[in-house]
Design a protein around this motif. Structure first.
Motif, mmCIF file in Angstrom:
data_model
loop_
_atom_site.group_PDB
_atom_site.id
_atom_site.type_symbol
_atom_site.label_atom_id
_atom_site.label_comp_id
_atom_site.label_asym_id
_atom_site.label_seq_id
_atom_site.Cartn_x
_atom_site.Cartn_y
_atom_site.Cartn_z
ATOM 1 N N CYS A 256 7.683 36.330 13.545
ATOM 2 C CA CYS A 256 6.689 35.331 13.942
ATOM 3 C C CYS A 256 7.414 33.999 14.130
ATOM 4 O O CYS A 256 7.871 33.396 13.161
ATOM 5 N N LYS A 257 7.528 33.576 15.390
ATOM 6 C CA LYS A 257 8.320 32.366 15.673
ATOM 7 C C LYS A 257 7.376 31.233 16.069
ATOM 8 O O LYS A 257 6.559 31.378 16.973
ATOM 9 N N VAL A 258 7.480 30.127 15.334
ATOM 10 C CA VAL A 258 6.622 28.979 15.645
ATOM 11 C C VAL A 258 7.159 28.273 16.886
ATOM 12 O O VAL A 258 8.360 28.014 16.999
ATOM 13 N N GLU A 259 6.273 28.009 17.856
ATOM 14 C CA GLU A 259 6.666 27.324 19.104
ATOM 15 C C GLU A 259 6.296 25.837 19.002
ATOM 16 O O GLU A 259 5.229 25.487 18.502
ATOM 17 N N PHE A 260 7.196 24.986 19.502
ATOM 18 C CA PHE A 260 6.968 23.539 19.465
ATOM 19 C C PHE A 260 6.972 22.962 20.877
ATOM 20 O O PHE A 260 7.665 23.471 21.762
ATOM 21 N N GLY A 264 7.892 17.943 19.467
ATOM 22 C CA GLY A 264 8.158 18.558 18.163
ATOM 23 C C GLY A 264 6.906 18.971 17.412
ATOM 24 O O GLY A 264 6.929 19.226 16.215
ATOM 25 N N LYS A 265 5.778 19.055 18.130
ATOM 26 C CA LYS A 265 4.532 19.483 17.479
ATOM 27 C C LYS A 265 4.356 20.997 17.644
ATOM 28 O O LYS A 265 4.599 21.525 18.731
ATOM 29 N N CYS A 399 2.745 21.075 11.075
ATOM 30 C CA CYS A 399 3.112 22.231 10.238
ATOM 31 C C CYS A 399 2.772 21.923 8.783
ATOM 32 O O CYS A 399 3.187 20.889 8.244
ATOM 33 N N PHE A 400 2.027 22.835 8.139
ATOM 34 C CA PHE A 400 1.604 22.639 6.759
ATOM 35 C C PHE A 400 2.216 23.768 5.918
ATOM 36 O O PHE A 400 1.812 24.920 6.031
ATOM 37 N N ILE A 401 3.218 23.405 5.138
ATOM 38 C CA ILE A 401 4.035 24.420 4.447
ATOM 39 C C ILE A 401 3.750 24.371 2.951
ATOM 40 O O ILE A 401 3.736 23.289 2.349
ATOM 41 N N SER A 402 3.491 25.533 2.361
ATOM 42 C CA SER A 402 3.219 25.560 0.920
ATOM 43 C C SER A 402 4.532 25.456 0.141
ATOM 44 O O SER A 402 5.611 25.690 0.670
ATOM 45 N N THR A 403 4.398 25.112 -1.130
ATOM 46 C CA THR A 403 5.548 25.027 -2.035
ATOM 47 C C THR A 403 5.710 26.382 -2.719
ATOM 48 O O THR A 403 4.712 27.048 -2.997
#
Length: 430
Positions: A256-260, A264-265, A399-403
């Motif tokens: 699963c590759k995030v596209e920007f 850079g969004k 991008c919202f990344i969990s810890t």
């Protein structure tokens, strides 16, 4: 796949599943993907065959342990506070209808080489062998102050402004000894280090009240509850919730590759040659490794036993906290035990976990004080994993990344992270 979504969630770890459930209920269109073919990500539960494969590289399980499928071994073992934030989320979203919980039998603390029940009320303080006669009286007075404290009632404040007074100053007022402060701060208020002592006392008092309220809720031996069949049930329950509200799930989606875009969004996610578009991406650290930094490492031992942890009143499920000072460490060591009573092991079997934040290159030695308290074990597995936290600005890249999950054996820090992310994503207070 070529649809437009409000949010794409990557990874079906507990945090991601809670978020996709909450965001779906909030009315957002959610697509949830995982590269694995199972739910749970890092926080999955394994049967015996999977456990053997992961840690021993084969699947020849010892016969005496019983049937593989009777086991649900959590990779991130945590109990829930009966009155804590996660339970409030479960009730608010009605996920409780997919789950069954049982109270956890015991909550204990390690002091000078022995295990004691954690006293949580003025009555228990007077009975506790943890303290001498005079200290019991002082602790009782302190517990009564905390129990009676109401933010909205100045009469209960005894002239103290807990937003200004530090926890250390509040404790000094009652003249409590270091060992007492140790168990109250770490096994009752569940602080993971001593920095809370120099912060305003309000949070410390609220955490003690949460413990006492949770203890009262089920009249059990501890303030904790735990799902029957283990924590693996939780991500799936939130996944069901998300689906009820129109969320879409896709497991087994490789790469699963995030596209920007050029600014850079994040604008979408590509898998198997197809791109799903979105406004925001939520994921665990493994999906965006260049936007996180390593902040530590958790060391853990998983032990299968044929008896409860000694000196825990034969508890089928229990937490024991070994405060850092008792061991001359910078971080606490946590014991977590559950058994066939919660349907996570074969009849007569118990699963104990010993966890801590690794401080050296020899985690087995660091876990030894905890492992030594368990008595004879049938099988033991050691493992470590790195902890990451995001370094990105979600306002700039969407991008919202969990810890990563910490070493604690309760959910309070996990839920804090989830609710903070929820507020960031929706712009609404939780």
């Amino acid at each position: 796949m070529d649809e437009q979504y409000d949010i794409i969630v990557l990874g079906t770890g507990l945090k991601e599943c809670i978020l996709s459930g909450l965001l779906s209920v909030h009315g957002l269109k959610v697509l949830h993907m995982d590269r694995n073919d199972y739910y749970g990500g890092e926080s999955t539960s394994l049967n015996l065959t999977q456990l053997w494969k992961r840690f021993k590289g084969n699947d020849t399980i010892a016969e005496h342990l019983g049937s593989s499928k009777e086991y649900n071994v959590d990779m991130i073992p945590k109990f829930m506070m009966a009155n804590g934030a996660l339970v409030r989320v479960l009730i608010h979203t009605n996920v409780t209808k997919y789950l069954n919980f049982k109270a956890v039998d015991g909550s204990f603390v390690y002091n000078k080489g022995k295990i004691y029940k954690v006293p949580a009320t003025d009555v228990e303080a007077l009975k506790s062998p943890l303290m001498g006669l005079f200290e019991k009286r002082r602790a009782r007075k302190f517990f009564i102050y905390v129990q009676d404290y109401e933010e909205s009632d100045p009469k209960s404040h005894e002239g103290l402004d807990l937003n200004k007074v530090t926890a250390r100053e509040l404790i000094m007022k009652y003249g409590l000894e270091d060992d007492t402060i140790d168990f109250i701060g770490h096994a009752l208020a569940l602080h993971i280090d001593d920095s809370y002592l120099d912060e305003p006392a309000m949070e410390f008092v609220q955490k003690m009240k949460l413990y006492a309220d949770s203890l009262a809720r089920f009249q059990g031996g501890s303030p904790y509850i735990y799902p029957v069949y283990g924590l693996g049930e939780l991500p799936q329950a939130f996944a069901r919730l998300s689906a009820v509200y129109g969320g879409t799930y896709m497991l087994n989606k490789p790469e699963c590759k995030v596209e920007f875009d050029s600014d850079g969004k994040a604008i979408g996610v590509t898998s198997e040659g197809e791109t799903a578009k979105c406004n925001k991406v939520v994921c665990d650290p493994s999906y965006l490794p260049d936007k996180v930094v390593k902040v530590g490492k958790v060391a853990r031992a998983v032990c299968i036993m044929s008896h409860p942890i000694p000196n825990t009143m034969d508890s089928h499920s229990a937490q024991v906290i070994l405060p850092q000072k008792q061991l001359g460490r910078k971080s606490d060591v946590y014991l977590f035990c559950c058994s066939y009573a919660h349907n996570v092991a074969a009849k007569g079997k118990y699963i104990a976990f010993v966890s801590t934040e690794a401080e050296t290159e020899n985690p087995e030695l660091e876990l030894k004080p905890g492992v030594d308290l368990l008595g004879p074990v049938d099988e033991i597995f050691y493992y470590t994993y790195d902890r990451f936290k995001p370094t990105n600005d979600s306002q700039l890249d969407n991008c919202f990344i969990s810890t990563s999950y910490d070493a604690t054996t309760h959910f309070e820090s996990t839920v804090k992270d989830v609710l903070a992310l929820y507020s960031k994503i929706t712009g609404k207070a939780h």
